[in-house]
Scaffold this motif. Structure first.
Motif, PDB file in Angstrom:
ATOM      1  N   THR A  51       7.322  11.611  -8.190  1.00  0.00           N
ATOM      2  CA  THR A  51       7.771  12.578  -9.111  1.00  0.00           C
ATOM      3  C   THR A  51       8.955  13.316  -8.708  1.00  0.00           C
ATOM      4  O   THR A  51      10.016  13.612  -9.784  1.00  0.00           O
ATOM      5  CB  THR A  51       6.705  13.831  -9.311  1.00  0.00           C
ATOM      6  OG1 THR A  51       5.472  13.135  -9.596  1.00  0.00           O
ATOM      7  CG2 THR A  51       6.879  14.865 -10.201  1.00  0.00           C
ATOM      8  N   SER A  83       3.089  12.866  -7.751  1.00  0.00           N
ATOM      9  CA  SER A  83       3.211  11.690  -7.055  1.00  0.00           C
ATOM     10  C   SER A  83       4.395  12.099  -6.259  1.00  0.00           C
ATOM     11  O   SER A  83       5.220  12.980  -6.235  1.00  0.00           O
ATOM     12  CB  SER A  83       3.375  10.344  -7.655  1.00  0.00           C
ATOM     13  OG  SER A  83       4.533  10.276  -8.284  1.00  0.00           O
ATOM     14  N   ASP A  89       3.595   6.110  -5.186  1.00  0.00           N
ATOM     15  CA  ASP A  89       3.861   5.974  -7.051  1.00  0.00           C
ATOM     16  C   ASP A  89       2.595   6.702  -7.484  1.00  0.00           C
ATOM     17  O   ASP A  89       2.611   7.247  -8.631  1.00  0.00           O
ATOM     18  CB  ASP A  89       4.030   4.818  -7.600  1.00  0.00           C
ATOM     19  CG  ASP A  89       5.544   4.065  -7.322  1.00  0.00           C
ATOM     20  OD1 ASP A  89       6.278   4.932  -6.887  1.00  0.00           O
ATOM     21  OD2 ASP A  89       5.483   3.148  -7.179  1.00  0.00           O
ATOM     22  N   ALA A  90       1.681   6.767  -6.785  1.00  0.00           N
ATOM     23  CA  ALA A  90       0.107   7.445  -7.402  1.00  0.00           C
ATOM     24  C   ALA A  90       0.113   8.920  -7.372  1.00  0.00           C
ATOM     25  O   ALA A  90       0.545   9.681  -6.765  1.00  0.00           O
ATOM     26  CB  ALA A  90      -0.898   6.665  -6.461  1.00  0.00           C
ATOM     27  N   ARG A  91      -0.701   9.237  -8.458  1.00  0.00           N
ATOM     28  CA  ARG A  91      -0.947  10.759  -8.405  1.00  0.00           C
ATOM     29  C   ARG A  91      -2.348  10.851  -7.669  1.00  0.00           C
ATOM     30  O   ARG A  91      -3.244   9.900  -7.823  1.00  0.00           O
ATOM     31  CB  ARG A  91      -1.250  11.282  -9.756  1.00  0.00           C
ATOM     32  CG  ARG A  91       0.215  11.120 -10.659  1.00  0.00           C
ATOM     33  CD  ARG A  91       0.058  11.690 -11.787  1.00  0.00           C
ATOM     34  NE  ARG A  91       1.196  11.281 -12.803  1.00  0.00           N
ATOM     35  CZ  ARG A  91       2.274  12.062 -12.599  1.00  0.00           C
ATOM     36  NH1 ARG A  91       2.451  13.199 -12.171  1.00  0.00           N
ATOM     37  NH2 ARG A  91       3.228  11.640 -13.358  1.00  0.00           N
ATOM     38  N   HIS A  92      -2.602  11.686  -6.845  1.00  0.00           N
ATOM     39  CA  HIS A  92      -3.739  11.892  -5.964  1.00  0.00           C
ATOM     40  C   HIS A  92      -4.515  13.314  -5.965  1.00  0.00           C
ATOM     41  O   HIS A  92      -4.727  13.713  -5.252  1.00  0.00           O
ATOM     42  CB  HIS A  92      -3.321  11.842  -4.262  1.00  0.00           C
ATOM     43  CG  HIS A  92      -2.430  10.868  -4.032  1.00  0.00           C
ATOM     44  ND1 HIS A  92      -2.929   9.586  -3.679  1.00  0.00           N
ATOM     45  CD2 HIS A  92      -1.102  10.547  -4.184  1.00  0.00           C
ATOM     46  CE1 HIS A  92      -1.774   8.516  -3.182  1.00  0.00           C
ATOM     47  NE2 HIS A  92      -0.884   9.169  -3.576  1.00  0.00           N
ATOM     48  N   ARG A 124       0.923  -1.089   0.179  1.00  0.00           N
ATOM     49  CA  ARG A 124       0.054   0.062  -0.086  1.00  0.00           C
ATOM     50  C   ARG A 124       1.093   1.151  -0.010  1.00  0.00           C
ATOM     51  O   ARG A 124       0.533   2.395  -0.661  1.00  0.00           O
ATOM     52  CB  ARG A 124      -0.964  -0.050   1.298  1.00  0.00           C
ATOM     53  CG  ARG A 124      -2.038  -0.896   1.179  1.00  0.00           C
ATOM     54  CD  ARG A 124      -3.120  -0.541   2.200  1.00  0.00           C
ATOM     55  NE  ARG A 124      -2.740  -0.079   3.358  1.00  0.00           N
ATOM     56  CZ  ARG A 124      -2.433  -0.780   4.647  1.00  0.00           C
ATOM     57  NH1 ARG A 124      -2.601  -2.275   4.485  1.00  0.00           N
ATOM     58  NH2 ARG A 124      -2.059  -0.490   5.664  1.00  0.00           N
ATOM     59  N   GLN A 168       3.930   1.584  -1.238  1.00  0.00           N
ATOM     60  CA  GLN A 168       4.680   1.919  -2.526  1.00  0.00           C
ATOM     61  C   GLN A 168       3.489   2.333  -3.419  1.00  0.00           C
ATOM     62  O   GLN A 168       3.780   3.322  -4.369  1.00  0.00           O
ATOM     63  CB  GLN A 168       4.965   0.566  -3.304  1.00  0.00           C
ATOM     64  CG  GLN A 168       5.645   0.660  -4.414  1.00  0.00           C
ATOM     65  CD  GLN A 168       7.238   1.319  -4.181  1.00  0.00           C
ATOM     66  OE1 GLN A 168       7.933   1.051  -3.124  1.00  0.00           O
ATOM     67  NE2 GLN A 168       7.579   2.304  -5.046  1.00  0.00           N
ATOM     68  N   ALA A 169       2.288   1.977  -3.437  1.00  0.00           N
ATOM     69  CA  ALA A 169       1.208   2.256  -4.375  1.00  0.00           C
ATOM     70  C   ALA A 169       0.890   3.748  -4.075  1.00  0.00           C
ATOM     71  O   ALA A 169       0.620   4.502  -5.152  1.00  0.00           O
ATOM     72  CB  ALA A 169      -0.037   1.368  -4.241  1.00  0.00           C
ATOM     73  N   PHE A 170       0.742   4.265  -2.824  1.00  0.00           N
ATOM     74  CA  PHE A 170       0.574   5.663  -2.418  1.00  0.00           C
ATOM     75  C   PHE A 170       1.624   6.311  -2.951  1.00  0.00           C
ATOM     76  O   PHE A 170       1.638   7.436  -3.694  1.00  0.00           O
ATOM     77  CB  PHE A 170       0.585   5.474  -0.947  1.00  0.00           C
ATOM     78  CG  PHE A 170       0.344   6.949  -0.274  1.00  0.00           C
ATOM     79  CD1 PHE A 170      -1.139   7.358  -0.225  1.00  0.00           C
ATOM     80  CD2 PHE A 170       1.029   8.029  -0.309  1.00  0.00           C
ATOM     81  CE1 PHE A 170      -1.526   8.701   0.165  1.00  0.00           C
ATOM     82  CE2 PHE A 170       0.892   9.318   0.212  1.00  0.00           C
ATOM     83  CZ  PHE A 170      -0.245   9.659   0.504  1.00  0.00           C
TER      84      PHE A 170
END
Length: 122
Positions: A67, A64, A56-59, A50, A52-54
């Protein structure tokens, strides 16, 4: 996932902090776990996947965490707007990371606002 990536992702996932005087990254992580449990008693612990996903993700913004910090927390990064160099995020690459709670809180406050458009929470 190895410890540096797991710990960096967990620290980024955790958000706003009630830590004071943490002396090691593991102490700081423990204080974040305590804050998360206080805010949500059902909190079952951090998840590397979770985190790593957070990371790498754009929110909802153009950025991110990765970035500026790169997808590899062991690598140096560069601020997307100012091009200012950023030291590696992982404590394994930069032992000073997450050893000063006040400094960590300052940067999470700024970075969460840039990436999430709001403050982080435990």
């Amino acid at each position: 996932m190895n410890f540096p990536i797991r710990s960096a992702a967990a620290l980024l996932l955790a958000g706003a902090f009630q830590a004071a005087g943490a002396q090691t990254p593991l102490d700081y992580l423990k204080s974040l776990e305590d804050a998360a449990r206080s805010a949500a008693p059902g909190f079952a612990g951090f998840s590397a996947a979770r985190g790593q996903a957070f990371f790498d993700a754009r929110h909802g913004t153009d950025w991110s965490c990765s970035t500026c910090h790169t997808a590899n927390p062991l690598a140096a990064g560069r601020h997307a707007k100012t091009a200012r160099p950023i030291e590696p995020l992982a404590p394994a690459a930069d032992p000073r990371r997450f050893t000063d709670a006040g400094k960590s809180e300052k940067w999470f406050k700024r970075n969460c606002n840039d990436v999430l458009g709001r403050a982080c929470t435990a």
